[in-house]
Design an enzyme around this catalytic site. Structure first.
Site, PDB file in Angstrom:
ATOM      1  N   ASP A 147      -3.228  -1.024 -14.245  1.00 31.37           N
ATOM      2  CA  ASP A 147      -2.297  -1.621 -13.290  1.00 31.37           C
ATOM      3  C   ASP A 147      -2.840  -2.947 -12.731  1.00 31.37           C
ATOM      4  OD1 ASP A 147      -0.510  -2.139 -11.271  1.00 31.37           O
ATOM      5  OD2 ASP A 147      -0.611  -0.134 -10.386  1.00 31.37           O
ATOM      6  N   ASP A 217       8.255  -1.196  -9.239  1.00 27.76           N
ATOM      7  CA  ASP A 217       8.218   0.258  -9.051  1.00 27.76           C
ATOM      8  C   ASP A 217       9.595   0.877  -8.823  1.00 27.76           C
ATOM      9  OD1 ASP A 217       5.562  -0.283  -9.158  1.00 27.76           O
ATOM     10  OD2 ASP A 217       5.037   0.799  -7.320  1.00 27.76           O
TER      11      ASP A 217
HETATM   12  C1  GLA Z   1       1.590   0.331  -8.498  1.00 32.77           C
HETATM   13  C2  GLA Z   1       2.229   0.975  -9.725  1.00 32.77           C
HETATM   14  C3  GLA Z   1       2.672   2.388  -9.381  1.00 32.77           C
HETATM   15  C4  GLA Z   1       1.463   3.192  -8.914  1.00 32.77           C
HETATM   16  C5  GLA Z   1       0.794   2.506  -7.735  1.00 32.77           C
HETATM   17  C6  GLA Z   1      -0.531   3.167  -7.358  1.00 32.77           C
HETATM   18  O1  GLA Z   1       2.513   0.137  -7.464  1.00 32.77           O
HETATM   19  O2  GLA Z   1       3.296   0.214 -10.194  1.00 32.77           O
HETATM   20  O3  GLA Z   1       3.263   2.995 -10.499  1.00 32.77           O
HETATM   21  O4  GLA Z   1       0.567   3.330  -9.972  1.00 32.77           O
HETATM   22  O5  GLA Z   1       0.517   1.147  -8.031  1.00 32.77           O
HETATM   23  O6  GLA Z   1      -1.191   2.513  -6.350  1.00 32.77           O
END
Ligand code: GLA
Length: 396
Positions: A147, A217
């Site tokens: 990520d 997200d």
């Molecule tokens: C980001 C990702 C999510 C999750 C969070 C965890 O927002 O896009 O899917 O993994 O981080 O902190």
């Protein structure tokens, strides 16, 4: 001598083929499993992950194809003087956890960031990529979600206002971990999470990515599910066996989604050939949610071996009509009423012509299990946020 040369050539080509094909033979159909983030977020711990693994088996989800048990952010502790990253107190022994998950016939996934910090401000892999990849392999990890998060600050600091340089840093970071995973020799699914920046679908596979997030997200609300769905149009040519677009994990069973919205969300992720990573509280799953998540016919659409992502053919009012080509000449048709007022979009009449279909089509309604014949201009009553999902095996 000649025979020796031929034998060495054969051995060498076998190994180069093996090296090339490594990583390519995982996720020939979109990955299925469970991920901790959408429901548990930072409350995930060893006990919760074991419980999720147990439930995947007990509910029949494992048999339905849900194999990956993925720990998201907040498992990370601190690095020691040798740079070795330790787990925090929520995960006393990652190797033992991996052994447990494997003993159930499941696979274990983990999460990190190319930045110094993850999104939840835990330790990332920045400057420790090879070391971390090796450790994952030693633990028996089968899947890494990587990520971007904390690398954004580094990009801003090192190349302020220079988008080209920033994007290069991002590419390099994903390439680096791709190589590090490959060097471990363990097949580890490589999942890129950088919200679709710089058209990741165009370059992700080059770095060994098996899937890449295409959006920001998801939230457990219809507007989020529908806006992500609508933004997937046009990406279909980038998906295929071993490399998938990822419109984010499932919110089925979470938040404010009603039963029709859960059904439509799941159906449309199947139409998209999306990863099916459940994100709900498995030990407390309601029967109607389990029914959706284990729907064999819908999963078969997602997992179709042709690996062709569906696309929207047309919209009329607030009704969207999608199709997905399936193996054996079959087709899936999804008709989604995205309107919030049941009456605003009705009556809706299906156009077979726009779908390129000729005359009546005999198929099966995958949510009722009943036969259905689609005919041109037929009126369809679909409730708000509900879907008609039809599989046609013999397309005319
Ligand atoms: C980001 C990702 C999510 C999750 C969070 C965890 O927002 O896009 O899917 O993994 O981080 O902190």
């Amino acid at each position: 001598m000649r025979r020796f040369l031929l034998a060495s050539l054969a051995i060498a080509s076998f190994f180069s083929f093996a090296a090339l094909s490594r990583g390519q033979d995982v996720v020939q159909t979109p990955p299925m499993g469970w991920n901790s983030w959408n429901y548990f977020a930072s409350k995930v711990d060893d006990k919760g992950v074991r419980a999720a693994a147990d439930e995947l088996v007990a509910t029949g989800m494992k048999d339905a194809g849900y194999i990956y048990v993925n720990i998201d952010d907040t498992w990370e502790g601190k690095r020691d003087e040798n740079g070795v990253l330790h787990t925090n107190e929520k995960f006393p022994d990652m190797k033992a956890l991996a052994d447990y998950v494997h003993s159930k016939g499941l696979k274990l996934g983990i999460y990190s960031s190319p930045g110094p910090l993850t999104c939840a401000k835990y330790e990332g892999s920045y400057g420790h990529e090879e070391q971390d990849a090796k450790m994952y392999a030693e633990w028996g990890i089968d899947y890494l979600k990587y990520d971007l998060c904390g690398l954004r600050q580094v990009m801003d600091q090192q190349a302020p206002n220079d988008r080209v340089a920033q994007m290069k840093m991002m590419h390099d970071a994903y390439e680096k971990m791709g190589k590090a995973l490959k060097a471990t020799g363990r097949p580890i699914v490589y999942s890129l999470c950088q919200y679709g920046w710089d058209a990741v679908w165009e370059w992700g596979p080059q770095y060994g990515a098996n899937l890449w997030r295409t959006t920001g997200d998801i939230r457990a609300a219809w507007d989020s599910v529908y806006s992500i769905l609508s933004s997937q149009e046009g990406l279909q040519s980038y998906a295929g066996p071993g490399h998938w677009n990822d419109p984010d994990m499932l919110e089925v069973g979470n938040g404010r989604l009603n039963i029709r919205e859960n059904r439509s969300h799941f159906s449309m992720w199947a139409m998209l050939a999306a990863p099916l990573l459940a994100g709900n509280d498995l030990p407390n799953m309601k029967p109607e949610i389990k029914e959706i998540l284990t729907s064999k016919d819908v999963i078969a659409i997602d997992q179709d071996k042709l690996g062709k992502q569906g696309h929207r053919v047309y919209s009329e009012g607030e009704v969207d009509v999608w199709e997905r080509e399936l193996s054996g000449g079959a087709k899936a048709i999804a008709i989604l009423n995205a309107g919030s007022d049941r009456y605003s979009t009705h009556p809706f009449h299906l156009s077979l012509e726009k779908l390129g279909l000729h005359g009546e089509q005999k198929g099966r309604d995958l949510w009722t299990g009943k036969d259905i014949t689609l005919s041109d201009n037929m009126p369809l009553e679909i409730a708000s946020h509900d879907i008609l999902l039809v599989r046609i095996d013999k397309v005319k």
